[in-house]
Scaffold this active site. Structure first.
Site, short mmCIF file in Angstrom:
data_model
loop_
_atom_site.label_atom_id
_atom_site.label_comp_id
_atom_site.label_asym_id
_atom_site.label_seq_id
_atom_site.Cartn_x
_atom_site.Cartn_y
_atom_site.Cartn_z
N HIS A 151 3.36 -9.34 27.61
CA HIS A 151 3.48 -8.04 26.68
C HIS A 151 3.09 -8.05 25.21
O HIS A 151 1.83 -7.83 25.18
CB HIS A 151 5.14 -7.32 26.77
CG HIS A 151 5.33 -5.93 26.22
ND1 HIS A 151 6.15 -5.66 25.47
CD2 HIS A 151 4.38 -5.04 26.22
CE1 HIS A 151 6.06 -4.40 25.13
NE2 HIS A 151 4.86 -3.82 25.64
N CYS A 207 12.65 -8.79 24.32
CA CYS A 207 12.22 -7.88 23.21
C CYS A 207 12.07 -6.58 23.85
O CYS A 207 12.54 -5.55 23.34
CB CYS A 207 10.72 -8.49 22.84
SG CYS A 207 10.79 -10.01 21.81
N HIS A 208 11.35 -6.46 24.88
CA HIS A 208 11.11 -5.17 25.67
C HIS A 208 11.57 -5.01 26.87
O HIS A 208 10.96 -4.22 27.63
CB HIS A 208 9.77 -4.77 25.58
CG HIS A 208 9.21 -4.88 23.94
ND1 HIS A 208 8.55 -6.11 23.47
CD2 HIS A 208 9.49 -4.28 22.87
CE1 HIS A 208 8.48 -5.66 22.06
NE2 HIS A 208 8.77 -4.75 21.77
N GLY A 209 12.28 -6.05 27.57
CA GLY A 209 12.94 -6.13 28.90
C GLY A 209 11.78 -6.13 29.91
O GLY A 209 11.87 -5.69 31.07
#
Lengths: 278, 171, 411
Positions: free
Chosen positions: B116, B135-137
């Protein structure tokens, strides 16, 4: 201003350059004789065979004391170098032991060299080097060919600009390696660890004469003499100090041609433009 | 000025201008190219890792080219799970076989950088018990394949080879 | 930068912009419409060449700073890393190193041109003083830049030059420690020199803007040294001066490239390829060639403080030149006596440069003293006296006349 101005300013510049470039090594004895080098001049290039022979001399003689720590094994095969293949470089690098670590238990360890490694230091530190050489320090040779020179008097230093002569460093190295005398002239005394060299500044050098005839075996039929060894190892050291010399001179020639044509066009453009102003 | 001159003059101006442009571009190239990875970086040593101390179920992290590389010693169960996953369930379908070396299926070597935005995922976490990027799953499975979350592709497998049964060379 | 212009862009968008920020008009009036005396010779192209030099140094310098490490342990090796591994690093470094010398060659020609044609005289005093400031900044920048590779000459040059300040009575030693950030030239010195070496060129660029502004306010001097009287005396900057500057600049690049590609280390010192060693001084410490005349003046004076004062004084003196030379005639072309003294002065500077590279002993010291004395006498005695006693030859009526050869009979 008139033509005299040009001349005078030319001399200002020239004298200033020359005196700066040549002020060093003034205390040296006789001036090293100038040698013919394949890499001098605008089309200069290294002789791969010579570099390989010189490298052999370095490995079999100089390397006992002198390191080459800014040179990486991989560079031996890059364009304008010794022309070694990747396999040759890998095999060569593996002959050297490189300090690496720490490993998982926190200890430094030795491993075989890889192409990306640099020639390892010969001694752990300066003190260790001096201790084994009666207080003298065998210097690193990575840039030695650019770190030595000799004074060129007037008007030689001006002519050198035009002739593009910048081989003073290698001239000196060759002269030093071949400049040993059997014994000191009368009135001079040497300690047991000193030797007399015609070209070394102050003449008393701590490096014993490193070369002798037939010491290194050449397989390409080149003469196995001190003079040839000195020439070859010096050429190799020039490469070590200036590995991009060939690219520099090649690109330089292209740039020169370009600029001269460009200057010609700019001159006629200027002339055309000014024609209407008179 | 007679009628012939302007064309010759124009040609001269265009030629001079063109040479100037070519010269400027040629001069700019070294100034730009110097930013690319240099010779010492390109030749950077490959990393060799001794696998013998890595126990089954353990993941270690080593550094290669300045980035973390995960070396996971997968359990039978983890390998099984990775294998039985249907390709159509995957956003970036790649079979587990293609991500490990034949006969060394227990060793999973991954660049530990979330596809990502470059964070480092955590091992043995997330919905698929593979890797999870906090961080963003993003959730990765036991083969390092993306299953859920914003990451677009699977964790990258670096070039590597087995120097021996217990020694892997990355790069 | 000569105020408002009648420039009106063609496109509507540019007109819109121009009403709000008249930058195109400024460019147009400064570098296109700006009237230049039509009799300028090639010595006048060195202003443009100097801008080119500054640009080259800033661009290559920014690039080098991307790879250079300002530490005692890493500086020398990082320069070698640039030379060996960075893509075209050898080229960029050689351009930067030789570029400094090229910059000084150009600036010395520029300064001597100003001296010959009286470009410092009314109304160009501020223009001239700004030039002296640029010259000082250049010297500081060049000196600090030379320290960065951390070779033997870097280290000992830094030591010797910073020690000049120890001559200041009373606080001298404290000042030197302040400059070093320690008790010798070391890590803090190197690191601050790197920072300042990066900063100063931008200050130079700032003063250059003022220099050009002042130039465009008062107009260029010219070989005849007389004022512009009518439009017939001038031509527009573009295309006339631009084309001429362009040609001269390319010729200069050929000279520059000769050094960069064929003899890149000619102007440097071999000793600077030896890593800095605080325990051993090289036998001959010599500054870079462009500092040699000043170095000779420094060593000519047998007192430490005196030498330092003489050296800085020799540069500071230039700033007072407009008031030392009061002659109304600007150009040496029409000042027969001044012209001869000018050439003697040039020889004096060459001589000082030569002596600066020689060891400070015997006849060299005596010669340095004589030439140093002459240097000061030239400015403090000869020029003021000439202003009163010299009878200038008659000036041409206008610049146009001088170009068209309608010169009055030579005296």
């Amino acid at each position: 201003m008139n033509k005299n101005t040009l001349l005078a300013l030319g001399i200002v510049a020239a004298i200033s350059f020359g005196s700066a470039g040549s002020a060093l090594a003034a205390e040296a004895g006789p001036q090293p004789p100038r040698q013919k080098w394949t890499f001098s001049g605008p089309f200069g290039h290294y002789d791969k065979q010579q570099l390989q022979r010189g490298f052999k001399v370095y490995r079999e003689v100089c390397q006992a004391c002198h390191s080459l720590k800014l040179v990486a094994f991989r560079t031996l095969g890059q364009p304008g170098a010794l022309g070694f293949s990747e396999g040759q470089i890998k095999a060569l690098a593996a002959e050297y032991q490189i300090n690496d670590g720490p490993n998982d238990s926190g200890e430094m360890f030795q491993r075989a060299g890889r192409p990306s490694d640099y020639f390892p230091p010969i001694f752990a530190n300066e003190q260790a080097a001096r201790a084994t050489h009666n207080g003298a320090l065998p210097v690193d040779l990575s840039v030695i060919a650019k770190a030595r020179t000799y004074e060129v008097g007037f008007p030689g230093f001006l002519i050198d600009i035009v002739r593009q002569y910048q081989e003073n460093g290698v001239d000196y190295l060759h002269a030093l390696l071949t400049g040993y005398e059997e014994k000191a002239p009368a009135g001079e005394t040497l300690t047991p660890n000193q030797f007399w060299n015609k070209y070394f500044p102050g003449h008393k050098i701590s490096m014993r004469p490193p070369l002798e005839d037939k010491r290194v075996e050449y397989t390409d039929g080149s003469p196995q003499t001190v003079d040839q060894y000195a020439r070859d190892v010096t050429a190799f050291l020039m490469w070590a100090a200036e590995p991009h010399l060939e690219a520099r001179k090649r690109i330089g020639f292209q740039v020169m041609i370009f600029l001269i044509v460009f200057a010609g066009l700019a001159y006629f453009t200027k002339k055309k433009i000014w024609a209407s102003a008179h | 000025m007679n009628g012939e001159q302007p064309t010759r003059r124009d040609f001269l101006y265009i030629a001079t201008g063109a040479m100037g442009a070519v010269g400027a571009a040629a001069a700019a190239w070294p100034l730009i190219h110097q930013m690319n990875p240099d010779a010492s970086v390109q030749a950077l040593a490959s990393t060799e890792v001794d696998l013998s101390p890595i126990k089954e179920g353990q993941i270690i992290t080593v550094k290669w080219r300045g980035k973390p590389v995960f070396i996971a010693h997968r359990t039978k169960q983890e390998i099984e799970e990775a294998r039985k996953t249907q390709l159509r369930e995957l956003p970036d379908p790649v079979a587990d076989d293609a991500r490990v070396k034949k006969g060394k299926e227990q060793w999973l070597v991954l660049v530990g950088v979330c596809t990502h935005l470059g964070c480092v995922p955590l091992g043995h976490q997330g919905d698929y018990k593979g890797f999870f990027c906090p961080c963003h799953g993003s959730h990765y499975d036991t083969s390092g394949r993306i299953r859920k979350g914003p990451a677009p592709t699977n964790l990258e497998v670096p070039p590597y080879e087995f120097a021996s049964d217990t020694m892997v060379r990355i790069g | 930068m000569s105020g408002s212009s009648n420039f009106k862009p063609k496109s509507a968008i540019l007109q819109w912009t121009e009403r709000r920020l008249p930058i195109l008009g400024l460019m147009h009036s400064s570098f296109v419409a700006y009237p230049t005396p039509r009799n300028l010779n090639y010595w006048w192209t060195f202003g443009g060449i100097l801008s080119f030099c500054l640009g080259v140094q800033i661009i290559t310098g920014i690039v080098l700073a991307m790879h250079y490490t300002p530490t005692v342990a890493g500086a020398f090796d990082s320069v070698e890393h640039i030379m060996r591994d960075v893509n075209y690093g050898w080229l960029i470094r050689y351009v930067h190193a030789n570029g400094a010398s090229m910059f000084f060659i150009a600036v010395y020609i520029h300064i001597f041109r100003g001296l010959y044609y009286g470009s410092y005289k009314e109304p160009r005093e501020i223009l001239w003083i700004l030039g002296v400031i640029i010259f000082l900044l250049m010297m500081a920048t060049a000196f600090m830049g030379y320290v960065l590779p951390w070779g033997q000459m870097s280290f000992w040059g830094a030591t010797v030059i910073t020690n000049l300040f120890s001559a200041i009575p009373g606080i001298g030693p404290k000042v030197v420690e302040f400059l070093w950030g320690g008790y010798s030239v070391d890590q803090p010195t190197l690191q601050r020199f790197f920072s300042l070496h990066y900063l100063l060129p931008f200050m130079i660029a700032g003063v250059v803007v003022l220099h050009i502004w002042a130039l465009h306010e008062v107009g260029q001097n010219n070989p005849a040294g007389i004022d512009v009287k009518s439009d017939k005396d001038t031509v527009p900057f573009t295309p006339y001066a631009t084309a001429k500057d362009n040609f001269a600049m390319i010729c200069f690049m050929i000279f520059f490239a000769w050094f960069v590609f064929y003899i890149p280390n000619y102007l440097g010192h071999a000793d600077n390829y030896i890593p800095a060693n605080p325990l051993q001084t090289p036998t001959h410490i010599v500054p870079e060639w462009y500092f040699l005349p000043f170095y000779a003046i420094l060593r000519a004076i047998p007192s430490k403080l005196g030498g330092v004062i003489a050296m800085f004084g020799s540069i500071a003196l230039l700033a007072f030149l407009p008031w030392l030379d009061r002659a109304k005639t600007r150009s040496a072309k029409y000042r027969p006596l001044f012209k001869q003294f000018f050439w003697v002065f040039v020889l004096c500077c060459i001589g000082l440069g030569w002596l600066g590279a020689k060891p400070a002993e015997g006849g060299y010291v005596i010669a340095s003293r004589i030439l140093t004395a002459y240097y000061f006498i030239h400015f403090l005695v000869i020029l003021p006296l000439l202003s009163y006693y010299e009878k200038p030859s008659p000036l041409p009526a206008s610049i146009a006349d001088s170009v068209l050869g309608k010169q009055p009979a030579k005296a």
